[in-house]
Design an enzyme around this catalytic site. Structure first.
Site, PDB file in Angstrom:
ATOM      1  CG  ASN A  75      57.956  61.398  34.237  1.00  0.00           C
ATOM      2  OD1 ASN A  75      57.255  61.664  34.698  1.00  0.00           O
ATOM      3  ND2 ASN A  75      58.309  60.453  33.309  1.00  0.00           N
ATOM      4  CE  LYS A  96      59.375  57.243  35.413  1.00  0.00           C
ATOM      5  NZ  LYS A  96      59.841  56.384  34.667  1.00  0.00           N
ATOM      6  CG  HIS A 110      57.126  58.095  29.618  1.00  0.00           C
ATOM      7  ND1 HIS A 110      57.076  56.768  30.124  1.00  0.00           N
ATOM      8  CD2 HIS A 110      58.065  58.650  30.196  1.00  0.00           C
ATOM      9  CE1 HIS A 110      58.305  56.620  30.962  1.00  0.00           C
ATOM     10  NE2 HIS A 110      58.887  57.777  30.936  1.00  0.00           N
ATOM     11  CD  GLU A 155      57.394  54.701  33.141  1.00  0.00           C
ATOM     12  OE1 GLU A 155      56.530  55.649  33.535  1.00  0.00           O
ATOM     13  OE2 GLU A 155      58.420  54.287  33.571  1.00  0.00           O
ATOM     14  CD  GLU A 161      62.342  59.027  28.877  1.00  0.00           C
ATOM     15  OE1 GLU A 161      62.875  59.585  30.027  1.00  0.00           O
ATOM     16  OE2 GLU A 161      61.185  58.769  28.809  1.00  0.00           O
ATOM     17  N   GLY A 173      64.296  53.410  34.355  1.00  0.00           N
ATOM     18  CA  GLY A 173      64.042  52.594  35.937  1.00  0.00           C
ATOM     19  C   GLY A 173      64.583  51.269  36.145  1.00  0.00           C
ATOM     20  CB  SER A 206      69.089  54.350  34.723  1.00  0.00           C
ATOM     21  OG  SER A 206      67.809  53.318  34.830  1.00  0.00           O
TER      22      SER A 206
HETATM   23  P1  PGA Z   1      64.270  57.189  35.245  1.00  0.00           P
HETATM   24  O1  PGA Z   1      62.899  57.230  34.187  1.00  0.00           O
HETATM   25  O2  PGA Z   1      65.038  58.121  35.339  1.00  0.00           O
HETATM   26  O3  PGA Z   1      63.707  56.228  36.624  1.00  0.00           O
HETATM   27  O4  PGA Z   1      64.762  55.611  34.485  1.00  0.00           O
HETATM   28  C1  PGA Z   1      62.928  58.190  33.318  1.00  0.00           C
HETATM   29  C2  PGA Z   1      61.720  58.344  32.674  1.00  0.00           C
HETATM   30  O5  PGA Z   1      60.966  57.477  32.779  1.00  0.00           O
HETATM   31  O6  PGA Z   1      61.510  59.316  32.157  1.00  0.00           O
END
Ligand code: PGA
Length: 257
Positions: A9, A11, A94, A96, A166, A172, A212
């Site tokens: 992903n 982003k 997601h 976010e 997640e 993140g 992460s």
């Molecule tokens: P990350 O993000 O691996 O940077 O923690 C995962 C995600 O948001 O799908």
């Protein structure tokens, strides 16, 4: 055994040239993987990346879509447009988008139905915040997200759904969930699917972990019985790290190889 699925992903990262270069590096390094691999660039670079991954085993996915096929929805992109751009997958729900853009389960649900109807595979994200986990509400939250987002999805359509657990506190932050804790939630999710759709659907459904994931920490996670790969954010922006994660998933999928 369920196939493992590793999806990047990206982003809101990359410009056109870096998106093309990253996709080309992933294609070159990953080669012919023994697990399923996909990349989800920003929508404006989907067609650029589609040209790079066409004819390779790397699948293309988008990070979001709208629920309408077309119409007066300024700035939105329909499932049909994503298919036309070469997408096989779309990420929906997601955290976010849930937390920074206030997307509700009801809104995500409409998108899930529309994307499946259009013929996309849906990667539906689920997960609790740190406060919810501390309050012992993690499973209740995931249960609510599952009921809200999968309402009306029948067993046939479920075959095109991938779930991604997640935990919001792990995204993140560098704080990947402990393998045993993630496994416990994945088993809970699979149990939920079993309760609603039956044993066969539960056994078939891929459930990814996200949050992460880096190559140095992920091996134990991928060996958990209910963890079927990962949705990778930060580490997917470096072809070397992303490919290393693919290799670890291959190893976990066929340990004897
Ligand atoms: P990350 O993000 O691996 O940077 O923690 C995962 C995600 O948001 O799908």
């Amino acid at each position: 055994m369920r196939p493992k699925l590793i999806v990047g992903n990206w982003k809101m990262y990359t410009l056109r040239a870096s998106a093309r270069d990253l996709a080309a590096a992933v294609v070159q390094r990953v080669g012919t993987p023994k697990v399923q691999v996909g990349v989800c660039p920003p929508s404006v670079w989907l067609t650029t990346v589609a040209e790079v991954v066409r004819g390779t085993p790397i699948a293309l996915g988008a990070q979001n879509c709208h629920y309408e096929k077309e119409g007066a929805f300024t700035g939105e992109i329909s499932p049909q447009m994503l298919l036309d751009a070469g997408c096989a997958y779309v990420i929906l729900g997601h955290s976010e988008r849930r937390h920074k853009l206030n997307e509700s389960d009801a809104f995500i649900h409409r998108k899930v139905l529309a994307a499946l109807q259009a013929g996309l595979k849906v990667i539906l994200c689920l997960g609790e915040t740190l406060d919810e986990r501390k309050a012992n509400q993690a499973k209740a939250v995931v249960d609510r997200q599952l009921s809200g987002c999968l309402a009306g999805v029948d067993a046939n359509a479920l075959a095109n759904v991938v779930l991604a657990y997640e935990p919001v506190w792990a995204i993140g932050t560098g704080l990947m969930a402990e393998p045993a804790d993630a496994q416990e939630m994945h088993a809970f999710i699979r149990g939920w699917i079993r309760g609603k759709y039956g044993e066969e659907a539960a056994v078939r459904l891929p459930i990814q972990y996200g949050g992460s994931v880096t190559p140095d920490k992920v091996a134990a996670l991928f060996r958990q019985p209910d963890i079927d790969g990962g949705l990778i954010g930060g580490a997917s922006l470096q072809a070397e790290l992303f490919t290393a994660i693919v290799r670890i998933a291959e190893q976990a999928a066929s340990p004897a190889a």
